[in-house]
Design a protein around this motif. Structure first.
Motif, PDB file in Angstrom:
ATOM      1  N   LEU A 111       0.812  -1.218  -0.022  1.00 17.48           N
ATOM      2  CA  LEU A 111       0.109  -0.075   0.135  1.00 17.48           C
ATOM      3  C   LEU A 111       0.796   1.183   0.032  1.00 17.48           C
ATOM      4  CD1 LEU A 111      -2.772  -0.907   2.411  1.00 17.48           C
ATOM      5  CD2 LEU A 111      -2.827  -0.814  -0.058  1.00 17.48           C
ATOM      6  N   ILE A 112       1.834   1.307   0.797  1.00 17.12           N
ATOM      7  CA  ILE A 112       2.879   2.440   0.767  1.00 17.12           C
ATOM      8  C   ILE A 112       3.380   2.750  -0.659  1.00 17.12           C
ATOM      9  CG2 ILE A 112       5.065   3.298   1.679  1.00 17.12           C
ATOM     10  CD1 ILE A 112       4.375   1.895   4.206  1.00 17.12           C
ATOM     11  N   VAL A 113       4.038   1.540  -1.370  1.00 16.07           N
ATOM     12  CA  VAL A 113       4.494   1.780  -2.762  1.00 16.07           C
ATOM     13  C   VAL A 113       3.399   2.025  -3.589  1.00 16.07           C
ATOM     14  CG1 VAL A 113       5.341   0.440  -4.748  1.00 16.07           C
ATOM     15  CG2 VAL A 113       6.276  -0.269  -2.277  1.00 16.07           C
ATOM     16  N   ALA A 114       2.078   1.618  -3.387  1.00 18.80           N
ATOM     17  CA  ALA A 114       0.809   2.101  -4.280  1.00 18.80           C
ATOM     18  C   ALA A 114       0.632   3.581  -3.998  1.00 18.80           C
ATOM     19  CB  ALA A 114      -0.401   1.310  -4.231  1.00 18.80           C
ATOM     20  N   ALA A 115       0.621   4.114  -2.926  1.00 20.01           N
ATOM     21  CA  ALA A 115       0.799   5.667  -2.592  1.00 20.01           C
ATOM     22  C   ALA A 115       1.639   6.330  -3.317  1.00 20.01           C
ATOM     23  CB  ALA A 115       0.631   5.732  -1.060  1.00 20.01           C
ATOM     24  N   GLY A 116       3.056   5.893  -3.577  1.00 17.49           N
ATOM     25  CA  GLY A 116       3.855   6.352  -4.096  1.00 17.49           C
ATOM     26  C   GLY A 116       3.722   6.555  -5.763  1.00 17.49           C
ATOM     27  N   LEU A 117       3.148   5.270  -6.205  1.00 16.69           N
ATOM     28  CA  LEU A 117       2.852   5.258  -7.492  1.00 16.69           C
ATOM     29  C   LEU A 117       1.498   6.116  -8.113  1.00 16.69           C
ATOM     30  CD1 LEU A 117       3.725   1.473  -8.006  1.00 16.69           C
ATOM     31  CD2 LEU A 117       5.252   3.612  -8.784  1.00 16.69           C
ATOM     32  N   PHE A 118       0.684   5.854  -7.197  1.00 13.90           N
ATOM     33  CA  PHE A 118      -0.643   6.779  -7.651  1.00 13.90           C
ATOM     34  C   PHE A 118      -1.066   7.608  -6.427  1.00 13.90           C
ATOM     35  CE2 PHE A 118      -0.838   2.035  -8.657  1.00 13.90           C
ATOM     36  CZ  PHE A 118      -0.780   2.121 -10.004  1.00 13.90           C
ATOM     37  N   PRO A 119      -0.855   9.005  -7.050  1.00 15.03           N
ATOM     38  CA  PRO A 119      -0.989   9.995  -6.059  1.00 15.03           C
ATOM     39  C   PRO A 119      -2.656  10.107  -5.582  1.00 15.03           C
ATOM     40  CG  PRO A 119       0.249  10.811  -8.034  1.00 15.03           C
ATOM     41  CD  PRO A 119      -0.091   9.327  -8.289  1.00 15.03           C
ATOM     42  N   PRO A 120      -3.534   9.793  -6.211  1.00 16.87           N
ATOM     43  CA  PRO A 120      -4.931   9.702  -5.699  1.00 16.87           C
ATOM     44  C   PRO A 120      -4.746   8.920  -4.502  1.00 16.87           C
ATOM     45  CG  PRO A 120      -4.996   9.252  -8.163  1.00 16.87           C
ATOM     46  CD  PRO A 120      -3.783   9.289  -7.652  1.00 16.87           C
ATOM     47  N   LEU A 121      -4.127   7.727  -4.308  1.00 17.73           N
ATOM     48  CA  LEU A 121      -4.349   7.134  -3.075  1.00 17.73           C
ATOM     49  C   LEU A 121      -3.646   8.001  -1.921  1.00 17.73           C
ATOM     50  CD1 LEU A 121      -4.961   4.541  -1.470  1.00 17.73           C
ATOM     51  CD2 LEU A 121      -2.601   3.351  -2.343  1.00 17.73           C
ATOM     52  N   GLY A 122      -2.736   8.360  -2.234  1.00 18.32           N
ATOM     53  CA  GLY A 122      -2.067   9.544  -1.230  1.00 18.32           C
ATOM     54  C   GLY A 122      -3.034  10.483  -0.677  1.00 18.32           C
ATOM     55  N   ARG A 123      -3.530  11.118  -1.832  1.00 16.41           N
ATOM     56  CA  ARG A 123      -4.498  12.293  -1.498  1.00 16.41           C
ATOM     57  C   ARG A 123      -5.768  11.597  -0.610  1.00 16.41           C
ATOM     58  NH1 ARG A 123      -2.896  14.150  -6.812  1.00 16.41           N
ATOM     59  NH2 ARG A 123      -4.983  12.801  -7.662  1.00 16.41           N
ATOM     60  N   ALA A 124      -6.126  10.457  -0.869  1.00 23.42           N
ATOM     61  CA  ALA A 124      -7.156   9.748  -0.309  1.00 23.42           C
ATOM     62  C   ALA A 124      -6.802   9.503   1.262  1.00 23.42           C
ATOM     63  CB  ALA A 124      -7.641   8.513  -0.737  1.00 23.42           C
ATOM     64  N   VAL A 125      -5.620   9.186   1.488  1.00 21.72           N
ATOM     65  CA  VAL A 125      -5.133   9.142   2.863  1.00 21.72           C
ATOM     66  C   VAL A 125      -5.187  10.379   3.730  1.00 21.72           C
ATOM     67  CG1 VAL A 125      -3.096   8.625   4.607  1.00 21.72           C
ATOM     68  CG2 VAL A 125      -4.005   6.922   2.478  1.00 21.72           C
ATOM     69  N   ALA A 126      -4.671  11.455   2.783  1.00 14.81           N
ATOM     70  CA  ALA A 126      -4.647  12.906   3.319  1.00 14.81           C
ATOM     71  C   ALA A 126      -5.854  13.383   3.806  1.00 14.81           C
ATOM     72  CB  ALA A 126      -3.931  13.626   2.317  1.00 14.81           C
ATOM     73  N   ALA A 127      -6.885  12.865   3.075  1.00 11.19           N
ATOM     74  CA  ALA A 127      -8.297  13.351   2.991  1.00 11.19           C
ATOM     75  C   ALA A 127      -8.945  13.131   4.510  1.00 11.19           C
ATOM     76  CB  ALA A 127      -9.101  13.162   2.052  1.00 11.19           C
ATOM     77  N   ILE A 128      -8.205  12.147   5.112  1.00 10.60           N
ATOM     78  CA  ILE A 128      -8.966  11.430   6.367  1.00 10.60           C
ATOM     79  C   ILE A 128      -8.812  12.809   7.336  1.00 10.60           C
ATOM     80  CG2 ILE A 128      -8.577  10.299   8.461  1.00 10.60           C
ATOM     81  CD1 ILE A 128      -7.371   7.934   6.555  1.00 10.60           C
TER      82      ILE A 128
END
Length: 420
Positions: free
Chosen positions: A101-118
């Motif tokens: 999941l951490i690698v995926a957050a680095g590859l796909f910015p929307p996932l990182g933004r979803a975590v930041a949206a919490i």
């Protein structure tokens, strides 16, 4: 010559403080997740090497002091959650999924933004609930082992007043002395002191993926990676967040089969390598992070000794040292949780559910705390009332809107030229 030595010394201090301040948290977490002493020592060694390689690569590649550490809140989560259904192999499987999941957050910015949206209050409250059980350990240790825990807490208080950076390492040193004086003479006999790697075949089940892998990913992102980036930005750097996530996620995948739970950007010790104390020239501070990586990898060679000392110590004493190391993180998480009055109740619900340690359908309290907090926000969210514009009941019957009455632009509105 002094300019070359300064960042090297800063990196050595960063590695030493980072290791000594929280390795007890890591060992407590791995053992709580079901690891044997040999597996816990292997996990600590793997984390040290993985953190060291990631820090050296990121610092050298980007010429930025990007310090890397293990997830201390993640280790506290393991303590709060306990062994998952299926035991240690399932925990290792959760570590691997978290790394993916951490690698995926680095590859796909929307996932990182979803975590930041919490919402930050909910994320902070969840982290506070995870940290609370360990942070109460010093109090319980003072009651159960006053003659041993008293000097440890006293040493921490003294150093926290005059040399805060060394407060937890100093408390650890006092604890080691206390262990040496109170442990039986044959306590370390037969213990594996040499570094060794113990690989574990991973296993998976749904409850561990939801109750351990997902919360581990969330607390690592919210409590380590995001604050770590903020520290670097605060010192004037523009670090590549995606590259950092990919590197630390791959390092997590590398460490997981050997027992390492999560690797991330350092948040607590990041300032030691990024501040002017590391070097007056910001362009030279990356040397400190590379040195810290090398130093942490070398300190991993002592994982067997560290685990052996923890094994012969009273468990409450080790938890007390870990709790002292997490008090600052708990204070920050609580402040983030209750700052906004509009979300305070939702944050308190998140904190209470998480800290309760309940397990429902095999899923631990951290996940249910996050769910409860988000539901509270959705159910009781109040939109600000719509205030109608003032009406000017003039004699001609026309109503003057704010736009019609305004004769000059506001301070935040650009002045338009004629004809535009």
């Amino acid at each position: 010559m002094a300019g070359r030595v300064q960042p090297v010394l800063a990196g050595a201090v960063t590695a030493l403080v980072g290791f000594a301040s929280s390795f007890t948290v890591v060992l407590a977490g791995l053992r709580a997740a079901g690891a044997s002493d040999a597996q816990a020592a292997s996990g600590l060694l793997a984390l040290c090497v993985a953190c060291g390689l990631a820090a050296a690569w990121l610092g050298w590649r980007h010429r930025i002091p990007m310090s890397v550490a293990w997830s201390t809140p993640g280790a506290a989560l393991l303590v709060a959650t306990g062994p998952p259904p299926g035991g240690w192999p399932v925990a290792v499987g959760a570590f691997l999924v978290s790394g993916v999941l951490i690698v995926a957050a680095g590859l796909f910015p929307p996932l990182g933004r979803a975590v930041a949206a919490i919402p930050k209050p909910v994320a902070g409250a969840m982290l506070a609930g995870v940290l609370l059980p360990l942070c109460t350990a010093p109090v319980r240790a003072l009651v159960e082992l006053p003659t041993v825990a008293g000097p440890v807490v006293g040493g921490w208080l003294l150093l926290h007043r005059f040399a805060r950076r060394w407060a937890v390492p100093g408390a650890l040193l006092v604890a080691v002395i206390a262990i040496a004086l109170t442990a039986p003479p044959t306590g370390l006999t037969g213990a594996a002191l040499a570094p060794s790697v113990t690989l574990t075949a991973p296993a998976w089940n749904t409850s561990a993926l939801i109750g351990l892998a997902l919360p581990l990913f969330l607390v690592t992102m919210a409590a380590q990676n995001v604050p770590g980036m903020a520290v670097l930005v605060g010192y004037g750097y523009r670090p590549p967040f995606g590259a950092a996530l990919r590197a630390t996620g791959l390092a997590s995948l590398f460490a997981a089969p050997a027992g390492g739970h999560a690797v991330n950007l350092a948040a607590i010790t990041a300032a030691l390598a990024a501040s002017p104390d590391a070097h007056p020239d910001p362009e030279r501070r990356w040397v400190a992070s590379v040195t810290a990586g090398v130093g942490l990898a070398l300190l991993g060679l002592g994982a067997g000794v560290a685990t052996a000392l923890v094994a012969v110590a009273p468990p409450i004493l080790i938890e007390a040292v870990a709790g002292l190391a997490l008090l600052g993180a708990l204070a920050t998480a609580l402040a983030s949780a209750v700052t906004d009055p509009a979300t305070r109740e939702a944050a308190v619900v998140t904190f209470v559910v998480t800290a309760s340690g309940v397990t429902l359908i095999g899923v631990g309290g951290a996940f249910w705390g996050l769910v409860a907090g988000c539901l509270m926000l959705l159910l009781f969210h109040r939109r600000p009332p719509v205030v109608p514009p003032p009406v000017d009941h003039s004699s001609d019957g026309r109503s003057a809107t704010p736009t019609a009455r305004r004769t000059r632009p506001s301070a935040t509105e650009p002045i338009r030229s004629a004809g535009t």
